[in-house]
Design an enzyme around this catalytic site. Structure first.
Site, mmCIF file in Angstrom:
data_model
loop_
_atom_site.group_PDB
_atom_site.id
_atom_site.type_symbol
_atom_site.label_atom_id
_atom_site.label_comp_id
_atom_site.label_asym_id
_atom_site.label_seq_id
_atom_site.Cartn_x
_atom_site.Cartn_y
_atom_site.Cartn_z
ATOM 1 N N GLU A 240 -15.321 11.885 6.501
ATOM 2 C CA GLU A 240 -14.319 10.823 6.331
ATOM 3 C C GLU A 240 -12.990 11.544 6.148
ATOM 4 O O GLU A 240 -12.739 12.125 5.086
ATOM 5 C CB GLU A 240 -14.641 9.957 5.110
ATOM 6 C CG GLU A 240 -15.974 9.227 5.168
ATOM 7 C CD GLU A 240 -15.987 8.026 6.103
ATOM 8 O OE1 GLU A 240 -14.954 7.737 6.748
ATOM 9 O OE2 GLU A 240 -17.043 7.384 6.202
ATOM 10 N N CYS A 274 -6.367 7.278 2.395
ATOM 11 C CA CYS A 274 -6.616 7.639 3.795
ATOM 12 C C CYS A 274 -6.215 6.494 4.702
ATOM 13 O O CYS A 274 -5.598 6.689 5.734
ATOM 14 C CB CYS A 274 -8.078 8.017 3.980
ATOM 15 S SG CYS A 274 -9.215 6.765 3.372
HETATM 16 P P1 NAD Z 1 -9.019 18.704 1.170
HETATM 17 O O1 NAD Z 1 -9.631 18.757 2.523
HETATM 18 O O2 NAD Z 1 -8.010 19.725 0.831
HETATM 19 O O3 NAD Z 1 -10.140 18.812 0.036
HETATM 20 C C1 NAD Z 1 -11.216 17.920 -0.018
HETATM 21 C C2 NAD Z 1 -12.387 18.599 -0.697
HETATM 22 O O4 NAD Z 1 -12.839 19.677 0.108
HETATM 23 C C3 NAD Z 1 -12.070 19.199 -2.066
HETATM 24 O O5 NAD Z 1 -13.161 18.963 -2.921
HETATM 25 C C4 NAD Z 1 -11.936 20.677 -1.746
HETATM 26 O O6 NAD Z 1 -12.193 21.523 -2.854
HETATM 27 C C5 NAD Z 1 -12.992 20.840 -0.702
HETATM 28 N N1 NAD Z 1 -12.835 22.035 0.164
HETATM 29 C C6 NAD Z 1 -11.735 22.775 0.372
HETATM 30 N N2 NAD Z 1 -12.002 23.775 1.248
HETATM 31 C C7 NAD Z 1 -13.295 23.634 1.608
HETATM 32 C C8 NAD Z 1 -14.152 24.336 2.500
HETATM 33 N N3 NAD Z 1 -13.720 25.379 3.198
HETATM 34 N N4 NAD Z 1 -15.412 23.897 2.649
HETATM 35 C C9 NAD Z 1 -15.851 22.804 1.973
HETATM 36 N N5 NAD Z 1 -15.092 22.112 1.097
HETATM 37 C C10 NAD Z 1 -13.826 22.522 0.916
HETATM 38 O O7 NAD Z 1 -8.441 17.234 1.034
HETATM 39 P P2 NAD Z 1 -7.587 16.641 -0.161
HETATM 40 O O8 NAD Z 1 -6.205 17.197 -0.050
HETATM 41 O O9 NAD Z 1 -8.342 16.787 -1.440
HETATM 42 O O10 NAD Z 1 -7.581 15.085 0.202
HETATM 43 C C11 NAD Z 1 -6.618 14.494 0.993
HETATM 44 C C12 NAD Z 1 -7.181 14.208 2.388
HETATM 45 O O11 NAD Z 1 -8.363 13.415 2.278
HETATM 46 C C13 NAD Z 1 -6.232 13.376 3.227
HETATM 47 O O12 NAD Z 1 -6.166 13.894 4.541
HETATM 48 C C14 NAD Z 1 -6.874 11.996 3.233
HETATM 49 O O13 NAD Z 1 -6.515 11.183 4.322
HETATM 50 C C15 NAD Z 1 -8.306 12.352 3.219
HETATM 51 N N6 NAD Z 1 -9.136 11.212 2.748
HETATM 52 C C16 NAD Z 1 -9.924 10.563 3.653
HETATM 53 C C17 NAD Z 1 -10.668 9.446 3.261
HETATM 54 C C18 NAD Z 1 -11.547 8.704 4.246
HETATM 55 O O14 NAD Z 1 -12.425 7.956 3.800
HETATM 56 N N7 NAD Z 1 -11.368 8.854 5.545
HETATM 57 C C19 NAD Z 1 -10.604 9.020 1.935
HETATM 58 C C20 NAD Z 1 -9.794 9.691 1.055
HETATM 59 C C21 NAD Z 1 -9.069 10.797 1.464
#
Ligand code: NAD
Length: 475
Positions: A240, A274
């Site tokens: 997502e 999002c």
């Molecule tokens: P992010 O991708 O930086 O981090 C998300 C999660 O991934 C965190 O727990 C982080 O620690 C983890 N992570 C980081 N590097 C990783 C790796 N290499 N492997 C696995 N996990 C890793 O995102 P964010 O900044 O926390 O969130 C914002 C983003 O999330 C925005 O782009 C937003 O649109 C999206 N989002 C999408 C939805 C949806 O349902 N489509 C909902 C909420 C947020």
């Protein structure tokens, strides 16, 4: 408050820890245990052990466990909401409602029939579709809705018979650790394990051979990394990801009403959703009055610490995101954008940016093409609705979108032309456990919610056998 991981139903500490920052003050306010790779192995082993019994627990009984967890969330909302506000920034009322909405959502989700289906019978054969759980689900969540997003993943996974290792964002780990604590008294040991840690922990999970599926919510670039490392063991993956949702406003709308709904569709949670409206396409006939109406709401909106009564929008959640949003605002200024509201961070120690509406931008500007994920949105003039649709679809993203008009039939027809996972008419955002939610194009893979989303946590087996003796013979 004390913060511990949950492994096999027990509170577990780590030698290392990291600081959690309050975005309203930009100061550290708590320390969070930092899980090691060995602790991840222990959590995965506990989840795998618990899976043997949990998968055999009837779905109806697993649903009852989910609803008991929902009841605990509800009962803890008032106690835990201040912690959510402190680590995430959102106003206290929104934090409380995040707990309550999560509970309501999974109450419903856990009553959806996930049993098998009879595909055909009679004639030559009988064909049944059986669905079984996948095993251990690794759930990885972002910082914008730490409770809702974690609770959804927990409920999907455990209702369908899987066990879970959950990892929150390092920016907002504390409330999620409390979810693990709540579950200790409710779920059998090992069914839900919660570990806090940095991005490394997420990467270890994606490549872990003991994890069968990753359910990831976060940014596109991280989603791609997850998909890459999950491929080594052919894990199932649900992604997502981000969006750049367009709202297309037709000239026939009731401007004050549409402006209210569009404003909150864009700026709720300080734009950190999002599926927030991230581009507003307005017909030239109403471009100026719509801009004025939106700007008036922006100016009347109270921005401040989420703990302060009456505050409607809190800070941007972290320093890195604050810098990204400010860079997009600076770029919009350089591109000649006209600021109808906001445009400067507030002179406070925290990461406050007032709701910022920029007109006069178009394709080629970063604010139009990138996902800001913060309280800034461009207002874009259009002449023909076909052109607005082309512009709305001219992006790698495809999460959701909306059409605003009094002509509902025309609205539906236009909504169906948006290349997105969800298209609305006269609304934007919102979640419904009965409606599958997932992104088109680069906004994701797979779904959450509804039977379709629950099936993403299950493996299909087709069972083909001779017909029942009583079935009519094949012609
Ligand atoms: P992010 O991708 O930086 O981090 C998300 C999660 O991934 C965190 O727990 C982080 O620690 C983890 N992570 C980081 N590097 C990783 C790796 N290499 N492997 C696995 N996990 C890793 O995102 P964010 O900044 O926390 O969130 C914002 C983003 O999330 C925005 O782009 C937003 O649109 C999206 N989002 C999408 C939805 C949806 O349902 N489509 C909902 C909420 C947020």
């Amino acid at each position: 408050m004390e913060f511990t991981h949950t492994i096999n139903g027990l509170a577990v500490s780590s030698e290392g820890d990291f600081e959690v920052i309050d975005p309203a003050t930009a100061r550290g306010f708590a320390r969070c245990p930092d899980a090691t790779r060995e602790q991840l192995d222990q959590a995965v082993a506990a989840a795998r052990r618990a899976f043997g019994q949990w998968r055999r627990t009837p779905a109806a009984e697993r649903g009852e466990y989910v609803r008991a967890f929902a009841a605990a969330l509800r009962a803890s909302a008032t106690r835990l909401a201040p912690l959510l506000t402190q680590e995430q920034g959102k106003p206290l009322a929104a934090a409380t409602s995040e707990f309550l909405r999560s509970a309501d959502h999974i109450d419903v989700l856990s009553t959806i029939d996930i049993g098998g289906e009879l595909l055909r019978s009679g004639g030559r054969d009988k064909v049944e579709l059986h669905y079984r759980p996948l095993g251990v689900v690794g759930a990885i969540t972002p910082w914008n809705f730490p409770v809702v997003l974690a609770v959804w993943k927990i409920a999907h996974a455990i209702y369908t018979g899987n066990t879970v290792v959950l990892k929150p964002s390092p920016y907002t780990p504390l409330t999620t650790l409390k979810l693990g604590e709540l579950a200790r008294g409710i779920l059998p040991p090992g069914v839900l394990n919660v570990l806090a840690g940095g991005n490394d922990l997420g990467a270890w999970m994606s490549e872990h051979p003991g994890i069968d599926k990753i359910s990831f919510t976060g940014s596109g670039p991280t989603g791609k990394k997850v998909l890459r490392s999950a491929s080594s063991s052919l894990k199932r993956v649900t992604l997502e990801l981000g969006g750049n949702d367009a709202a297309i406003v037709l000239p026939d709308v009731d401007i004050p009403k549409a402006a209210q709904d569009i404003f909150w569709g864009a700026f709720n949670n300080s734009g950190q959703i999002c599926k927030a409206i991230k581009r507003i396409y307005v017909h030239e006939d109403i471009y100026a009055p719509m801009g004025n109406a939106l700007a008036a709401i922006a100016r009347a909106t109270k921005v401040g610490s989420g703990m302060e009564p009456g505050v409607q929008l809190g800070p941007v959640q972290n320093r890195a995101q604050f810098d990204i949003v400010n860079a997009l605002i600076d770029d919009a200024r350089r591109q000649g954008g006209e600021f109808l509201s906001g445009g400067e961070p507030l002179p406070l120690p925290g990461y406050f940016i007032p709701p910022t509406i920029v007109s006069g931008l178009g394709k080629g500007s970063r604010l139009v093409e990138e996902e800001p994920f913060g309280p800034v949105v461009p207002l874009i003039r259009y002449v023909s609705v076909d052109d607005a649709l082309d512009q709305a679809n001219d992006t790698a993203f495809g999460l959701s979108g909306s059409i605003w008009t009094v002509d509902i039939e025309q609205g539906r027809a236009l909504a169906a032309r948006l290349e997105v996972g969800t298209a609305w008419v006269n609304q934007h955002g919102g979640s419904d456990p009965h409606l599958p939610f997932g992104g088109a194009k680069a906004s994701g893979m797979g779904h959450e919610n509804a039977l379709l989303g629950l099936r993403d946590y299950m493996q299909l087996s087709v069972v083909q056998s001779p017909p029942d003796p009583s079935a009519p013979a094949a012609k």
